[in-house]
Design a protein around this motif. Structure first.
Motif, PDB file in Angstrom:
ATOM      1  N   PRO A  79       0.811  -1.216   0.000  1.00 17.39           N
ATOM      2  CA  PRO A  79       0.000   0.000   0.000  1.00 17.39           C
ATOM      3  C   PRO A  79       0.854   1.280   0.000  1.00 17.39           C
ATOM      4  O   PRO A  79       2.038   1.246   0.343  1.00 17.39           O
ATOM      5  N   SER A  80       0.195   2.376  -0.341  1.00 11.86           N
ATOM      6  CA  SER A  80       0.910   3.644  -0.470  1.00 11.86           C
ATOM      7  C   SER A  80       1.250   4.278   0.867  1.00 11.86           C
ATOM      8  O   SER A  80       2.118   5.147   0.937  1.00 11.86           O
ATOM      9  N   GLY A  81       0.550   3.864   1.943  1.00 13.17           N
ATOM     10  CA  GLY A  81       0.629   4.594   3.193  1.00 13.17           C
ATOM     11  C   GLY A  81      -0.268   5.819   3.146  1.00 13.17           C
ATOM     12  O   GLY A  81      -0.764   6.214   2.082  1.00 13.17           O
ATOM     13  N   VAL A  82      -0.516   6.424   4.306  1.00 12.70           N
ATOM     14  CA  VAL A  82      -1.306   7.661   4.376  1.00 12.70           C
ATOM     15  C   VAL A  82      -0.500   8.722   5.114  1.00 12.70           C
ATOM     16  O   VAL A  82       0.428   8.400   5.865  1.00 12.70           O
ATOM     17  N   ALA A  83      -0.858   9.977   4.882  1.00 12.13           N
ATOM     18  CA  ALA A  83      -0.077  11.080   5.440  1.00 12.13           C
ATOM     19  C   ALA A  83      -0.992  12.138   6.028  1.00 12.13           C
ATOM     20  O   ALA A  83      -2.170  12.246   5.670  1.00 12.13           O
ATOM     21  N   ASN A  84      -0.438  12.928   6.921  1.00  9.46           N
ATOM     22  CA  ASN A  84      -1.151  14.057   7.515  1.00  9.46           C
ATOM     23  C   ASN A  84      -0.780  15.311   6.738  1.00  9.46           C
ATOM     24  O   ASN A  84       0.000  16.149   7.187  1.00  9.46           O
ATOM     25  N   THR A  85      -1.362  15.405   5.543  1.00 11.22           N
ATOM     26  CA  THR A  85      -1.035  16.521   4.666  1.00 11.22           C
ATOM     27  C   THR A  85      -2.225  16.804   3.768  1.00 11.22           C
ATOM     28  O   THR A  85      -3.271  16.167   3.884  1.00 11.22           O
ATOM     29  N   VAL A  86      -2.070  17.770   2.874  1.00 14.31           N
ATOM     30  CA  VAL A  86      -3.167  18.175   1.990  1.00 14.31           C
ATOM     31  C   VAL A  86      -3.013  17.495   0.638  1.00 14.31           C
ATOM     32  O   VAL A  86      -1.980  17.630  -0.007  1.00 14.31           O
ATOM     33  N   PRO A  87      -4.021  16.748   0.174  1.00 16.56           N
ATOM     34  CA  PRO A  87      -3.943  16.181  -1.184  1.00 16.56           C
ATOM     35  C   PRO A  87      -3.905  17.296  -2.220  1.00 16.56           C
ATOM     36  O   PRO A  87      -4.597  18.306  -2.089  1.00 16.56           O
ATOM     37  N   GLY A  88      -3.096  17.121  -3.251  1.00 17.82           N
ATOM     38  CA  GLY A  88      -2.980  18.148  -4.273  1.00 17.82           C
ATOM     39  C   GLY A  88      -4.143  18.125  -5.253  1.00 17.82           C
ATOM     40  O   GLY A  88      -4.796  17.107  -5.443  1.00 17.82           O
TER      41      GLY A  88
END
Length: 262
Positions: A79-88
């Motif tokens: 899997p790609s993993g998830v992040a605490n950021t804003v999707p572009g």
């Protein structure tokens, strides 16, 4: 084997709903290696959906068929993993990876959410490599959706907003910058879209309703499918809530342990 804890589940969900646990913003676990984008079936590159059969999952008819075997779009990492950021490429998207979920009685309410991939590259047809400089992700429509909470602590959302957008995916032209793509299919980047008109979200709560595992499948207007795993982080409960759930859920915990061991 059914877990048979509908009364306990309802009482626990009501208690947690009243105190705000797992309500509104349920964070997706950034450290869970299972989380993130896991698969993309492309109706353009992989062929049409396969008609549903007796071995198809229960939601097959919702999507109008099964995804065939084999993929021309390969994710790395997966899997790609998830992040605490804003999707572009999504106007007004907030930062983070979360679902707005609230258990309430024998239902669960969903009011959107945001998923940002930690990092992901695509290989298309074995010849085109795409490594976005921007952050890929998607945002669920914030309108209220309600699903029944079953006796096993599970809820299934089947959301169809066609021809509108139910899950807005990052615009590829905004996250794939100059030099991010090599190969013969790079000219397609400006017109590629994974905006989804339908999605299925399946949520399975733990016995204390402080965490859940979740699977997501979204479908685009041309029947392509986007798959993701969205397991939550554990939400700490105040001491009073733990006492309440201990009183309610002793038998529930034992039942689930038996289930896992069966």
């Amino acid at each position: 084997m059914t877990r048979n804890f509908s009364g306990i589940a309802t009482a626990a969900a009501l208690a947690l709903s009243a105190t705000g646990a797992i309500a509104a913003t349920a964070q997706i676990d950034l450290s869970d290696p299972a989380n993130g984008l896991t698969d993309i079936y492309s109706a353009t590159f992989d062929g049409g959906l396969v008609p549903c059969s007796g071995s198809s999952p229960s939601y097959c008819s919702f999507f109008g068929g099964d995804a065939p075997a084999g993929r021309q779009i390969v994710l790395n990492p997966n899997p790609s993993g998830v992040a605490n950021t804003v999707p572009g490429g999504i106007a007004g998207a907030g930062a983070g990876s979360f679902l707005n979920l609230t258990p309430s009685g024998n239902t669960v309410q969903l009011t959107g959410g945001t998923i940002a991939a930690a990092t992901v590259s695509l290989t298309i047809s074995g010849a085109t490599a795409v490594s976005p400089s921007g952050v890929a992700g998607f945002v669920l429509d914030p309108g209220l959706q309600t699903a029944t909470l079953n006796a096993d602590g599970q809820a299934e959302f089947l959301v169809n907003m066609a021809p509108g957008i139910a899950a807005d995916f990052s615009t590829f032209s905004s996250i794939v910058l100059a030099g991010d793509c090599t190969g013969p299919l790079c000219a397609l980047i400006p017109i590629l879209s994974l905006d989804m008109n339908k999605y299925r979200l399946f949520v399975d709560y733990d016995p204390t309703f402080t965490s859940f595992t979740a699977d997501f499948i979204g479908q685009t207007s041309n029947n392509s499918l986007v798959f993701a795993t969205l397991n939550s982080a554990v939400v700490p409960l105040p001491a009073a809530d733990w006492l309440l759930l201990t009183a309610l859920g002793g038998g529930l915990v034992a039942s689930r342990r038996l289930k896992r061991a069966a």
